[in-house]
Every structure is written in C-alpha cells, then in structure tokens.
Design a protein around this motif. Structure first.
Motif, PDB file in Angstrom:
ATOM      1  N   MET A  28      15.135 -11.154  17.183  1.00 58.58           N
ATOM      2  CA  MET A  28      16.442 -11.313  16.550  1.00 58.58           C
ATOM      3  C   MET A  28      16.491 -12.511  15.614  1.00 58.58           C
ATOM      4  SD  MET A  28      18.015  -8.688  17.520  1.00 58.58           S
ATOM      5  CE  MET A  28      19.608  -9.082  16.798  1.00 58.58           C
ATOM      6  N   SER A  29      15.875 -13.620  16.045  1.00 56.72           N
ATOM      7  CA  SER A  29      15.870 -14.801  15.189  1.00 56.72           C
ATOM      8  C   SER A  29      15.080 -14.554  13.905  1.00 56.72           C
ATOM      9  CB  SER A  29      15.294 -15.997  15.947  1.00 56.72           C
ATOM     10  OG  SER A  29      13.962 -15.744  16.348  1.00 56.72           O
ATOM     11  N   LYS A  30      13.965 -13.833  14.026  1.00 60.79           N
ATOM     12  CA  LYS A  30      13.167 -13.523  12.841  1.00 60.79           C
ATOM     13  C   LYS A  30      13.900 -12.555  11.926  1.00 60.79           C
ATOM     14  CE  LYS A  30       8.356 -12.742  11.589  1.00 60.79           C
ATOM     15  NZ  LYS A  30       6.985 -12.446  12.068  1.00 60.79           N
ATOM     16  N   LEU A  31      14.594 -11.588  12.522  1.00 62.24           N
ATOM     17  CA  LEU A  31      15.384 -10.664  11.716  1.00 62.24           C
ATOM     18  C   LEU A  31      16.490 -11.392  10.955  1.00 62.24           C
ATOM     19  CD1 LEU A  31      15.757  -7.596  14.120  1.00 62.24           C
ATOM     20  CD2 LEU A  31      14.587  -7.614  11.917  1.00 62.24           C
ATOM     21  N   LEU A  33      16.448 -14.574   9.977  1.00 59.84           N
ATOM     22  CA  LEU A  33      15.973 -15.581   9.037  1.00 59.84           C
ATOM     23  C   LEU A  33      15.105 -15.018   7.913  1.00 59.84           C
ATOM     24  CD1 LEU A  33      15.019 -18.392  11.587  1.00 59.84           C
ATOM     25  CD2 LEU A  33      17.069 -18.268  10.157  1.00 59.84           C
ATOM     26  N   GLU A  34      14.429 -13.893   8.160  1.00 60.79           N
ATOM     27  CA  GLU A  34      13.471 -13.377   7.183  1.00 60.79           C
ATOM     28  C   GLU A  34      13.930 -12.015   6.664  1.00 60.79           C
ATOM     29  OE1 GLU A  34       9.421 -13.450   8.496  1.00 60.79           O
ATOM     30  OE2 GLU A  34       9.689 -15.320   9.609  1.00 60.79           O
ATOM     31  N   MET A  35      14.289 -11.984   5.391  1.00 57.92           N
ATOM     32  CA  MET A  35      14.761 -10.753   4.779  1.00 57.92           C
ATOM     33  C   MET A  35      13.658  -9.696   4.740  1.00 57.92           C
ATOM     34  SD  MET A  35      17.406  -9.262   3.405  1.00 57.92           S
ATOM     35  CE  MET A  35      18.475 -10.655   2.992  1.00 57.92           C
ATOM     36  N   ASN A  36      12.428 -10.110   4.436  1.00 58.43           N
ATOM     37  CA  ASN A  36      11.320  -9.165   4.357  1.00 58.43           C
ATOM     38  C   ASN A  36      11.070  -8.511   5.714  1.00 58.43           C
ATOM     39  OD1 ASN A  36       9.016  -7.933   2.956  1.00 58.43           O
ATOM     40  ND2 ASN A  36       7.770  -9.218   4.300  1.00 58.43           N
ATOM     41  N   PHE A  37      11.169  -9.292   6.788  1.00 52.72           N
ATOM     42  CA  PHE A  37      10.963  -8.755   8.130  1.00 52.72           C
ATOM     43  C   PHE A  37      12.074  -7.771   8.485  1.00 52.72           C
ATOM     44  CE2 PHE A  37      11.206  -9.064  12.828  1.00 52.72           C
ATOM     45  CZ  PHE A  37       9.907  -8.662  13.128  1.00 52.72           C
ATOM     46  N   GLN A  38      13.283  -8.005   8.005  1.00 51.17           N
ATOM     47  CA  GLN A  38      14.377  -7.054   8.207  1.00 51.17           C
ATOM     48  C   GLN A  38      14.030  -5.703   7.599  1.00 51.17           C
ATOM     49  OE1 GLN A  38      18.158  -8.484   6.800  1.00 51.17           O
ATOM     50  NE2 GLN A  38      17.906 -10.504   7.747  1.00 51.17           N
ATOM     51  N   HIS A  39      13.495  -5.736   6.374  1.00 55.87           N
ATOM     52  CA  HIS A  39      13.156  -4.494   5.688  1.00 55.87           C
ATOM     53  C   HIS A  39      12.042  -3.749   6.421  1.00 55.87           C
ATOM     54  CE1 HIS A  39      14.727  -6.488   1.732  1.00 55.87           C
ATOM     55  NE2 HIS A  39      15.705  -6.064   2.513  1.00 55.87           N
ATOM     56  N   VAL A  40      11.035  -4.501   6.867  1.00 53.86           N
ATOM     57  CA  VAL A  40       9.914  -3.882   7.586  1.00 53.86           C
ATOM     58  C   VAL A  40      10.403  -3.227   8.876  1.00 53.86           C
ATOM     59  CG1 VAL A  40       7.749  -4.332   8.803  1.00 53.86           C
ATOM     60  CG2 VAL A  40       8.188  -5.424   6.605  1.00 53.86           C
ATOM     61  N   THR A  41      11.237  -3.950   9.624  1.00 56.30           N
ATOM     62  CA  THR A  41      11.723  -3.427  10.906  1.00 56.30           C
ATOM     63  C   THR A  41      12.634  -2.227  10.716  1.00 56.30           C
ATOM     64  OG1 THR A  41      11.590  -5.646  11.875  1.00 56.30           O
ATOM     65  CG2 THR A  41      12.939  -4.021  13.026  1.00 56.30           C
ATOM     66  N   CYS A  42      13.532  -2.297   9.758  1.00 52.44           N
ATOM     67  CA  CYS A  42      14.415  -1.155   9.492  1.00 52.44           C
ATOM     68  C   CYS A  42      13.606   0.060   9.038  1.00 52.44           C
ATOM     69  CB  CYS A  42      15.453  -1.524   8.438  1.00 52.44           C
ATOM     70  SG  CYS A  42      16.700  -2.700   9.003  1.00 52.44           S
ATOM     71  N   GLY A  43      12.612  -0.185   8.172  1.00 58.47           N
ATOM     72  CA  GLY A  43      11.756   0.910   7.726  1.00 58.47           C
ATOM     73  C   GLY A  43      10.978   1.522   8.871  1.00 58.47           C
ATOM     74  N   THR A  44      10.488   0.682   9.788  1.00 56.49           N
ATOM     75  CA  THR A  44       9.745   1.177  10.951  1.00 56.49           C
ATOM     76  C   THR A  44      10.627   2.031  11.841  1.00 56.49           C
ATOM     77  OG1 THR A  44       8.304  -0.781  10.921  1.00 56.49           O
ATOM     78  CG2 THR A  44       8.418   0.479  12.974  1.00 56.49           C
ATOM     79  N   THR A  71       0.665   1.627  16.983  1.00 55.58           N
ATOM     80  CA  THR A  71       0.937   0.789  15.811  1.00 55.58           C
ATOM     81  C   THR A  71       2.153  -0.092  16.035  1.00 55.58           C
ATOM     82  OG1 THR A  71       0.006   2.508  14.369  1.00 55.58           O
ATOM     83  CG2 THR A  71       1.358   0.803  13.329  1.00 55.58           C
ATOM     84  N   LEU A  72       3.212   0.482  16.597  1.00 55.13           N
ATOM     85  CA  LEU A  72       4.425  -0.291  16.877  1.00 55.13           C
ATOM     86  C   LEU A  72       4.125  -1.442  17.828  1.00 55.13           C
ATOM     87  CD1 LEU A  72       7.568  -0.295  16.409  1.00 55.13           C
ATOM     88  CD2 LEU A  72       7.732   0.841  18.627  1.00 55.13           C
ATOM     89  N   THR A  73       3.318  -1.180  18.848  1.00 54.95           N
ATOM     90  CA  THR A  73       2.986  -2.222  19.829  1.00 54.95           C
ATOM     91  C   THR A  73       2.182  -3.334  19.198  1.00 54.95           C
ATOM     92  OG1 THR A  73       2.954  -0.534  21.568  1.00 54.95           O
ATOM     93  CG2 THR A  73       1.917  -2.644  22.068  1.00 54.95           C
ATOM     94  N   LEU A  74       1.219  -2.995  18.350  1.00 53.14           N
ATOM     95  CA  LEU A  74       0.395  -4.008  17.693  1.00 53.14           C
ATOM     96  C   LEU A  74       1.204  -4.795  16.656  1.00 53.14           C
ATOM     97  CD1 LEU A  74      -2.947  -2.040  17.172  1.00 53.14           C
ATOM     98  CD2 LEU A  74      -2.307  -3.570  19.044  1.00 53.14           C
ATOM     99  N   MET A  75       2.237  -4.184  16.129  1.00 55.25           N
ATOM    100  CA  MET A  75       3.071  -4.875  15.143  1.00 55.25           C
ATOM    101  C   MET A  75       4.051  -5.849  15.787  1.00 55.25           C
ATOM    102  SD  MET A  75       4.054  -1.874  12.385  1.00 55.25           S
ATOM    103  CE  MET A  75       5.148  -2.981  11.461  1.00 55.25           C
ATOM    104  N   TYR A  76       4.597  -5.483  16.945  1.00 53.70           N
ATOM    105  CA  TYR A  76       5.696  -6.260  17.507  1.00 53.70           C
ATOM    106  C   TYR A  76       5.420  -6.851  18.886  1.00 53.70           C
ATOM    107  CZ  TYR A  76       8.567  -4.383  13.736  1.00 53.70           C
ATOM    108  OH  TYR A  76       9.084  -4.068  12.503  1.00 53.70           O
ATOM    109  N   GLY A  77       4.317  -6.477  19.534  1.00 53.87           N
ATOM    110  CA  GLY A  77       4.129  -6.879  20.914  1.00 53.87           C
ATOM    111  C   GLY A  77       4.858  -5.906  21.825  1.00 53.87           C
ATOM    112  N   TRP A  78       4.482  -5.902  23.099  1.00 54.32           N
ATOM    113  CA  TRP A  78       5.010  -4.856  23.981  1.00 54.32           C
ATOM    114  C   TRP A  78       6.493  -5.027  24.287  1.00 54.32           C
ATOM    115  CZ3 TRP A  78       7.067  -5.515  28.875  1.00 54.32           C
ATOM    116  CH2 TRP A  78       6.859  -6.744  29.501  1.00 54.32           C
ATOM    117  N   ARG A  79       6.967  -6.267  24.396  1.00 52.62           N
ATOM    118  CA  ARG A  79       8.386  -6.463  24.732  1.00 52.62           C
ATOM    119  C   ARG A  79       9.302  -6.003  23.599  1.00 52.62           C
ATOM    120  NH1 ARG A  79       5.946 -11.098  26.923  1.00 52.62           N
ATOM    121  NH2 ARG A  79       6.262 -11.368  29.171  1.00 52.62           N
ATOM    122  N   SER A  80       9.037  -6.489  22.401  1.00 55.73           N
ATOM    123  CA  SER A  80       9.868  -6.092  21.268  1.00 55.73           C
ATOM    124  C   SER A  80       9.730  -4.607  20.967  1.00 55.73           C
ATOM    125  CB  SER A  80       9.488  -6.918  20.032  1.00 55.73           C
ATOM    126  OG  SER A  80       9.807  -8.284  20.211  1.00 55.73           O
TER     127      SER A  80
END
Length: 221
Positions: A28-31, A33-44, A71-80
């Motif tokens: 949530m904190s990364k989402l 603070l980082e606009m690019n990460f928001q786009h990546v997560t929403c796209g995913t 792929t999702l797990t390697l991108m975000y870790g298992w918890r996220s």
C-alpha cells in the motif's frame, strides 16, 4: 453455504493476519508513493481478471484455466500476491464470473495454494541450486509454472473427490488427463513472462536480486 466453504472462509480470514502487515507496510505504501508501481499493479490485476475466466469445462466444476500465479508471486512475494488474489477473485465475483458461495474455495484452491507452491519452488531453487539468471528463468519460471499448474489440477481433483461430486475414475479420465497438456503452456506462459521481466524490468520482480543472480555469478568466475 456448505461446510467446506465455511472452512475455506475461515482460512481466508485467518490468513489476512499474515498478509495484512506486508500489504499495509509495503504494497500500500508503494502504491501510494510510486505512480509507475500503481500502473503496473493495476495492469496486473486487469490482466489476471481477464485471463482467469478464460476456462475450458469438461463437466460442472471440472474447469481448466491458466493461472499465471508463479509470475505474480515472483513479482510481489507470496503475501502481497495472496492479497491481490483476494482482490481479483472478489472482482470476478462482482462481475458474475464466480458464484458468491464458491468464492472462498476459489480463493484458496486457485489462489493461496498455487501461490504457496510457487513460492516454495522458488525458495528451494534459491537455497539449493546455483544462483544465476538461467536457473532463475528455467527453474523458478518455466518449471515452477508447469509444476504449480499441475498441482492446481490435482488439488481441485482431491477437493471434488472429498465432496463426493465425482468418483475418481470420472475425475481421472475427464480432468487429470489434461495435466500434461496444461503443464507445458502454463510453464511457457510464466517462463516467458519471467524472462521478459528479468531481462528488461528486473525491478518489477521482488525476489530477483542482481547481486545474487548476475554479479555473484561473475564474481565466482
């Protein structure tokens, strides 16, 4: 709601305790603070929400679809990844792709368990195999995706058998027979995605570290 669905709902509620801290402090904190990460997560989220309903069904509840959860797990870790799986599953339920009473089992069987399997395969490869980019791509990506997809079918088969929905012969002849056919494309899907990310966007892979898979490899030489 069946007893099994209540059990899965209990698992989901208990698991929130484990995933919430990581989601609140990191995702949530990364989402925020980082606009690019928001786009990546929403796209995913959108891509997986479009991918999961594309399924083939032999009989009722004997459905096959691509996961892409390695792929999702390697991108975000298992918890996220577990947290994002809940969001995606609820959105599919909202748009009528999943029956509400099936939502708990869908989250656990098609979300949590494949994610934990994917992370376990990655962790074993990280601990016991040489740390270089080729091992990461072929083991943590290709093999991991194929193995996770196969275990997903087997887990669903055992669950349906425990419910008495079908006998083992029906499940084996009409469902598990597709395991080898699904393993390769599932492995290819995740392997290609992991390869592209490792080469062009390694910062999008939470578990990928240059010092482990690239620099350390050349230092050993």
């Amino acid at each position: 709601m069946q007893l099994s669905e209540l059990c899965f709902l209990t698992i989901i509620l208990l698991s929130i305790k484990w995933v919430w801290k990581d989601i609140a402090l990191n995702l949530m904190s990364k989402l925020r603070l980082e606009m690019n990460f928001q786009h990546v997560t929403c796209g995913t989220i959108i891509l997986l929400a479009l991918l999961w309903p594309l399924e083939a069904s032999v009989k009722d509840n004997l459905t096959i679809h691509f996961l892409a959860l390695t792929t999702l797990t390697l991108m975000y870790g298992w918890r996220s990844a577990c947290g994002l799986t809940i969001v995606i599953s609820i959105s599919l339920c909202f748009f009528g792709q999943i029956d509400p009473y099936q939502l708990p089992s869908y989250i656990v069987l098609s979300g949590f368990i494949p994610i934990l399997i994917s992370y376990s395969v990655f962790l074993l490869s990280y601990l016991y195999l040489p740390r270089n980019i080729f091992v990461f791509i072929f083991v943590a990506g290709f093999f991991n995706g194929a193995f996770t997809g196969s275990m997903h079918l087997l887990t669903n088969a055992v669950y349906l058998l425990s419910l008495g929905a079908y006998d083992w012969t029906t499940i084996s002849d009409n469902y598990l027979i597709f395991m080898p056919l699904l393993a390769f494309p599932e492995g290819l899907l995740n392997g290609v995605a992991v390869t592209i990310l490792a080469v062009f966007k390694p910062e999008w892979l939470r578990v990928f570290f240059d010092r482990d898979y690239i620099y350390n490899h050349y230092r050993d030489k």
